[in-house]
Motif scaffolding. Structure first.
Motif, short mmCIF file in Angstrom:
data_model
loop_
_atom_site.label_atom_id
_atom_site.label_comp_id
_atom_site.label_asym_id
_atom_site.label_seq_id
_atom_site.Cartn_x
_atom_site.Cartn_y
_atom_site.Cartn_z
N MET A 91 0.83 -1.69 -0.15
CA MET A 91 0.02 0.14 -0.09
C MET A 91 0.62 1.58 0.02
SD MET A 91 -1.13 0.15 3.80
CE MET A 91 -0.39 -0.36 5.37
N GLY A 92 2.33 1.49 0.75
CA GLY A 92 2.88 2.44 1.02
C GLY A 92 2.98 1.95 -0.38
N ARG A 93 3.69 1.77 -1.12
CA ARG A 93 4.38 1.70 -2.51
C ARG A 93 3.77 2.26 -3.42
NH1 ARG A 93 8.41 -3.93 -3.02
NH2 ARG A 93 10.20 -2.75 -1.37
N VAL A 94 2.63 1.72 -3.24
CA VAL A 94 1.55 2.25 -4.24
C VAL A 94 1.42 3.89 -3.93
CG1 VAL A 94 -1.16 2.35 -5.12
CG2 VAL A 94 -0.08 0.26 -4.89
N GLY A 114 -9.37 14.25 -9.52
CA GLY A 114 -7.93 14.81 -10.57
C GLY A 114 -7.05 13.94 -11.11
N CYS A 115 -7.98 12.33 -10.28
CA CYS A 115 -6.87 11.22 -10.96
C CYS A 115 -6.12 11.03 -10.63
CB CYS A 115 -6.19 11.08 -12.49
SG CYS A 115 -8.01 10.22 -13.45
N ARG A 116 -5.28 11.36 -9.13
CA ARG A 116 -4.46 11.56 -8.13
C ARG A 116 -5.03 10.54 -7.58
NH1 ARG A 116 -5.70 17.99 -6.24
NH2 ARG A 116 -7.26 16.68 -6.02
N VAL A 117 -3.06 9.69 -6.84
CA VAL A 117 -3.54 8.58 -5.63
C VAL A 117 -3.13 9.07 -4.76
CG1 VAL A 117 -2.78 6.84 -5.12
CG2 VAL A 117 -1.64 7.25 -7.23
N ILE A 118 -4.89 9.10 -3.91
CA ILE A 118 -5.36 9.31 -2.31
C ILE A 118 -5.44 8.22 -1.58
CG2 ILE A 118 -6.23 11.07 -3.51
CD1 ILE A 118 -9.28 10.29 -2.55
N LEU A 124 3.73 5.91 -2.82
CA LEU A 124 4.43 6.26 -3.14
C LEU A 124 5.08 6.62 -4.65
CD1 LEU A 124 7.39 4.88 -0.27
CD2 LEU A 124 6.24 7.54 -0.20
N ALA A 125 4.02 5.94 -5.40
CA ALA A 125 4.18 5.90 -6.44
C ALA A 125 3.48 6.90 -7.20
CB ALA A 125 4.30 4.64 -7.62
N GLY A 126 2.61 7.63 -6.40
CA GLY A 126 1.27 7.95 -6.92
C GLY A 126 1.29 9.82 -6.23
N LEU A 127 3.06 9.68 -6.35
CA LEU A 127 3.47 11.35 -5.55
C LEU A 127 3.81 12.26 -7.11
CD1 LEU A 127 5.02 10.88 -2.07
CD2 LEU A 127 2.70 11.99 -2.89
N PRO A 128 4.03 12.86 -6.98
CA PRO A 128 4.69 13.96 -8.29
C PRO A 128 5.83 13.48 -8.11
CG PRO A 128 3.18 15.17 -7.17
CD PRO A 128 3.17 14.01 -6.23
N GLU A 129 6.67 13.81 -9.01
CA GLU A 129 8.49 13.75 -8.88
C GLU A 129 8.88 14.14 -7.95
OE1 GLU A 129 10.55 10.72 -9.75
OE2 GLU A 129 9.18 10.94 -10.35
N HIS A 130 8.35 15.79 -7.63
CA HIS A 130 9.56 16.60 -7.50
C HIS A 130 9.15 16.06 -4.93
CE1 HIS A 130 5.97 18.46 -6.44
NE2 HIS A 130 5.61 19.03 -5.86
N GLN A 131 7.40 15.90 -5.43
CA GLN A 131 7.34 15.18 -3.84
C GLN A 131 7.99 13.31 -3.44
OE1 GLN A 131 2.92 16.19 -3.34
NE2 GLN A 131 3.08 15.04 -1.40
N LEU A 132 8.10 13.31 -5.13
CA LEU A 132 8.00 12.02 -4.63
C LEU A 132 10.24 11.80 -3.89
CD1 LEU A 132 8.33 9.08 -4.46
CD2 LEU A 132 8.67 8.57 -6.82
N GLU A 133 11.02 12.39 -4.56
CA GLU A 133 12.30 12.70 -4.07
C GLU A 133 12.79 13.45 -2.56
OE1 GLU A 133 14.97 12.21 -5.91
OE2 GLU A 133 13.38 10.71 -7.25
N GLU A 134 12.01 14.38 -2.47
CA GLU A 134 12.01 14.75 -0.55
C GLU A 134 11.30 13.74 -0.11
OE1 GLU A 134 8.59 17.75 -0.85
OE2 GLU A 134 9.93 19.23 -2.02
#
Length: 260
Positions: free
Chosen positions: A144-147, A214-218, A149-159
């Motif tokens: 569940m965590g990987r789904v 907005g098709c964002r992973v929530i 994390l994978a759904g975060l925008p790239e800059h947010q994921l890097e942070e």
């Protein structure tokens, strides 16, 4: 010190009050004043004032030297859940997953470095690990965590990845950031995650994303099963389609424009 424009409206006392509430957990349900001060890095006089204020507001109770949260705190989480209408929409689909598979179905969301259970529909046969609403699990080592994390925008994921400590929880845990990035890229590409005994030996988990308008992973719909009972092939063939289909239906009810 001159405050910047952003800092002028920043209420530090609110930040401190929330940090005191978040110091409590299932591993630390009762804390002394000194323990709260140590966990929050706040002074004892500050912690004392905050605890007494929270007690007066009904969020904390005291018993001798120890403080603990009250059910009143649940109102804070309920405000979030009710604003999304997420659990209400997801409930019948989670029940359907459990009915078809005979396994506990969970709904989770990302909070910092953790995946947090928002709701669960338990199966009759409960696994050894007892997990309840509000339980936090490390995002990097769970499906569940990987789904999420994978759904975060790239800059947010890097942070987020920069602040992660990839501790070995089992012999199977991915502890290399580059490898974790590869796994997250796979999750993003295929639209689901399957984690094999990385969080707990003998347990495999699978998850699919829940998206908003907005098709964002929530959130994620997920399930954990005994490795001795389900092979990876069994999971992909018999369990994953049920979880994915119902996560898809929840997303549609939330207004997401998604295709299978």
């Amino acid at each position: 010190m001159v405050k910047t424009e952003d800092q002028k409206d920043y209420v530090q006392s609110l930040e401190r009050g929330l940090s005191v509430i978040l110091a409590f957990s299932d591993h630390r349900p009762q804390l002394t004043l000194s323990e709260v001060a140590e966990l929050t890095a706040l002074s004892r006089p500050t912690v004392r004032r905050l605890l007494l204020t929270l007690e007066q507001l009904g969020y904390v109770r005291s018993e001798g030297r120890y403080f603990s949260l009250t059910p009143h705190v649940l109102g804070l989480g309920y405000a979030y859940l009710s604003s999304l209408n997420l659990t209400e929409v997801a409930q019948p689909f989670m029940e359907e997953v459990t009915k078809i598979t005979g396994q506990t179905c969970s709904l989770s969301a990302l909070d910092g470095h953790d995946a947090v259970f928002l709701a669960r529909v338990p199966a009759k046969q409960v696994m050894r690990m007892t997990l309840t609403t509000g339980t936090r699990l490390p995002a990097f080592a769970t499906s569940m965590g990987r789904v999420l994390l994978a759904g975060l925008p790239e800059h947010q994921l890097e942070e987020t990845l920069c602040g992660l400590t990839l501790s070995p929880l089992t012999a199977h845990t991915v502890t290399d950031t580059a490898t974790l990035r590869e796994r997250l890229a796979e999750v993003r590409e295929q639209g689901w995650a399957l984690v094999d005994q990385e969080f707990e030996e003998g347990v495999r988990s699978l998850s699919a994303p829940v998206r908003d308008t907005g098709c964002r992973v929530i959130a994620t719909l997920s399930m954990s099963v005994p490795a001795r009972q389900y092979s990876l092939e069994d999971i992909k063939e018999n369990l994953l389609p049920v979880v994915r289909d119902n996560a898809h239906e929840i997303s549609k009810r939330l207004g997401a424009s998604v295709s299978r």
